[in-house]
Design a protein around this motif. Structure first.
Motif, PDB file in Angstrom:
ATOM      1  N   CYS A 283       0.857  -1.190   0.000  1.00  0.00           N
ATOM      2  CA  CYS A 283       0.000   0.000   0.000  1.00  0.00           C
ATOM      3  C   CYS A 283       0.895   1.242   0.000  1.00  0.00           C
ATOM      4  N   LYS A 289      -3.798  -0.189   5.132  1.00  0.00           N
ATOM      5  CA  LYS A 289      -4.084  -1.603   4.947  1.00  0.00           C
ATOM      6  C   LYS A 289      -5.365  -1.990   5.688  1.00  0.00           C
ATOM      7  N   TYR A 300      -4.367  -8.241   2.246  1.00  0.00           N
ATOM      8  CA  TYR A 300      -5.107  -7.053   2.654  1.00  0.00           C
ATOM      9  C   TYR A 300      -5.495  -6.250   1.424  1.00  0.00           C
ATOM     10  N   CYS A 302      -5.997  -2.171  -0.006  1.00  0.00           N
ATOM     11  CA  CYS A 302      -5.497  -0.815   0.214  1.00  0.00           C
ATOM     12  C   CYS A 302      -6.656   0.171   0.074  1.00  0.00           C
ATOM     13  N   ASP A 315       2.435   0.736   3.547  1.00  0.00           N
ATOM     14  CA  ASP A 315       1.901  -0.372   4.351  1.00  0.00           C
ATOM     15  C   ASP A 315       1.564   0.037   5.778  1.00  0.00           C
TER      16      ASP A 315
END
Length: 616
Positions: A283, A289, A300, A302, A315
């Motif tokens: 991300c 996340k 996950y 974004c 992230d």
């Protein structure tokens, strides 16, 4: 099939393979005719599995009850041999396998591989290795796509192998950790001899050099932890080359050294850069996340940060709110200063309101000049000349005090805005109330034997004006003492903007000031309404009634509008209420008189004012 080099890895005596393969390879003519195409990943895994499955073995760990004469091993990596109670005189020249998962985790982290699978032998070593690998991989922030076991032949059938192959090939992980033994390391070699305390004592202190470095033993009989990272190049089943590209070392003091030469690594030709193996892409800043339901933490989505919040690193799990005086930029990766706004004099709205206030101030000053010039005429003398002057002066100040609500708020301006407005308006309304009461007393005093004769004059109106004003001054003083207005910022009315304004401090005190003015206005309206039937030429009760009706209508409408307005428009709403109510008093009470004084001077006589003129 064409020979294509495929990269694999080993980190020590056990075969720790990180298998990679992408794209499709060329097939033979027969295979092309049958339309059979297999990915390089499938071909590599099948070849590895076939070779690997027939070369697994498990360690036979003595129970410790029978005599144990084996002193030194160059192949036993099992951590249980470090137990000095069961194996008091056992030494080995290979590292304890308990450290190996740490090296693998460092290797995965080096390449950014956070989504991997594990293949281990279905025995005690494989089970423990899988547990340690899974623990270290999870601790390092990576996740497992699968964790499979491989049985030893003949228990491991081709159908079971195909099932394992399906699990691997259907996974989105591009990296598979293969934990097992190589063919030429399938047996342990131990030195036999009578157990001797003297030998055991000398083995503890032994220190010698090998081609791999210096060798010594710690208190558990383990040598220094050292794992080589080897690049396997598969050109064919009979053409395999090995290239050392790094190592993982834990010295006697526990310090970890991880060395890897990226430039010496030869990848599969299908890779133009270091391969990636992640469940979800990173991300970028500006996103956070959001873990996928029932999936590992490496999987996950974004999600963009909401307005006013940012993520400045990749992230991040949570967005960071910007400070109150800042706002997020369009990318949501940095906070920038908010646009500052307030009702300035040079703004279009401020220019209009200040121009209107100035116009009415000048107009009121002109009316005051007319009244002073014609102060000895019957019309002005009959309508309480002193209160008329007071009312006109207070209206001039009302128009001027509206300008205090403009400009950049400061502590002084915030204190003066509401208090000056409340006191000046109270003087104006009290003057109107005094004119009405004076009018009623004067009419009642004309009757024979009336007790109101002793109240005729300016004393009653002056006392009433002073008393009403002192009450408002007391309210404003208590307001400033307990909860005074102060400069504040509004960050909610307009996105990305910071509106400077005055916080009233206490809403109760603010509405007390406005409510008291409304109470005086209501009294003036009632008094004027009662006096409306007095002789037309004598009284101005009808004009006062109409002016109070306008005044009350403006402020009754102001309260809900003020409560539902935000930002600088709230200030503009209050200025508009001040200007319109003041203009209503000026227009309804004084403009008709100016009309008579200037345009109809024949009506400005004592006979006409007393109602004794002859009607045509």
């Amino acid at each position: 099939m064409d020979q294509v080099p495929v990269s694999a890895w080993t980190t020590g005596p056990y075969d720790i393979g990180l298998l990679k393969g992408v794209g499709e390879t060329s097939c033979s003519d027969d295979e092309k005719g049958a339309g059979q195409h297999r990915t390089q990943k499938e071909i590599l895994l099948q070849a590895q599995l076939k070779d690997f499955v027939y070369h697994l073995f498990s360690l036979e760990i003595p129970s410790g009850k029978e005599p144990y004469a084996k002193k030194v091993s160059y192949g036993a990596m099992d951590p249980r041999f470090s137990d000095r109670v069961k194996f008091p005189s056992f030494y080995r020249t290979v590292p304890n396998m308990v450290h190996e998962p740490r090296g693998i985790a460092r290797l995965l982290k080096h390449f950014g591989w956070s989504w991997v699978g594990i293949l281990t032998s279905d025995d005690d070593i494989g089970t423990r290795a899988a547990e340690e690998l899974a623990r270290e991989i999870t601790r390092s922030g990576a996740c497992l796509a699968f964790n499979e076991r491989l049985r030893k032949p003949p228990h491991y059938t081709w159908e079971q192998m195909k099932r394992t192959l399906f699990v691997i090939s259907s996974s989105t992980a591009n990296v598979v950790i293969l934990y097992g033994t190589k063919e030429d390391w399938t047996n342990f070699h131990f030195l036999y001899g009578k157990e001797s305390v003297t030998l055991h004592r000398h083995m503890r202190n032994v220190h010698f050099k090998t081609t791999s470095g210096e060798m010594s033993f710690n208190a558990q009989g383990d040598p220094p932890t050292r794992f080589d990272i080897v690049n396997w190049l598969y050109f064919s089943k009979v053409n395999i080359k090995f290239s050392k590209v790094g190592n993982f070392i834990i010295n006697s003091s526990g310090q970890v050294q991880f060395n890897l030469s990226d430039r010496d690594i030869l990848w599969h030709p299908g890779f133009t850069q270091i391969p990636r193996s992640v469940c979800s892409e990173s991300c970028t800043p500006g996103f956070r996340k959001v873990l996928q339901k029932d999936r590992p933490i490496c999987c996950y989505d974004c999600t963009p940060c909401p307005d006013g919040e940012i993520t400045h690193l990749s992230d991040m799990a949570n967005c960071i709110p910007c400070p109150r005086d800042q706002w997020s930029n369009e990318r949501r990766d940095a906070c920038i200063p908010r646009i500052t706004e307030f009702l300035a004099y040079e703004d279009p709205l401020g220019l209009v309101l200040s121009s209107i206030a100035s116009f009415f101030f000048i107009l009121t000053a002109g009316v005051l000049g007319i009244f002073m010039k014609y102060r000895k005429t019957p019309l002005i003398k009959a309508n309480n000349r002193d209160l008329s002057y007071t009312l006109l002066l207070s209206l001039m100040l009302c128009f001027l005090c509206s300008l205090l609500f403009m400009g950049r708020p400061s502590r002084t301006s915030c204190h003066l805005r509401q208090t000056s407005f409340g006191i000046i308006f109270t003087i104006a309304v009290s003057s109107v109330l005094g004119k009405t009461i004076t009018l009623i007393i004067a009419f009642k005093a004309t009757k024979p034997g009336s007790m109101f004769r002793k109240w005729v004059g300016t004393r009653v109106s002056s006392c009433l004006l002073l008393l009403c004003t002192l009450v408002q001054v007391l309210i404003c003083t208590m307001w400033l003492a307990h909860s005074a207005p102060f400069p504040d910022i509004d960050t909610t009315s307009e996105t990305g903007k910071m509106i400077l304004q005055c916080n009233e401090g206490s809403v109760i005190w603010f509405y007390s000031v406005v409510g008291y003015m409304g109470f005086l206005a209501l009294l003036s309206f009632v008094a004027a309404f009662i006096a409306r039937k007095l002789p037309d030429s004598f009284n101005e009760a009808q004009l006062i009634t109409f002016s109070m009706l306008v005044f009350c209508s403006v402020w009754i409408s102001f309260i809900p509008a003020y409560m539902n307005t935000k930002g600088r428009y709230m200030v503009a709403m209050e200025i508009f209420a001040i200007l319109s109510s003041s203009a209503g008093l000026l227009g309804c009470i004084f403009i008709p008189k100016c009309y008579v004084i200037i345009l109809r001077p024949e009506r400005n006589t004592k006979e006409y004012v007393m109602g004794k003129h002859t009607k045509n």
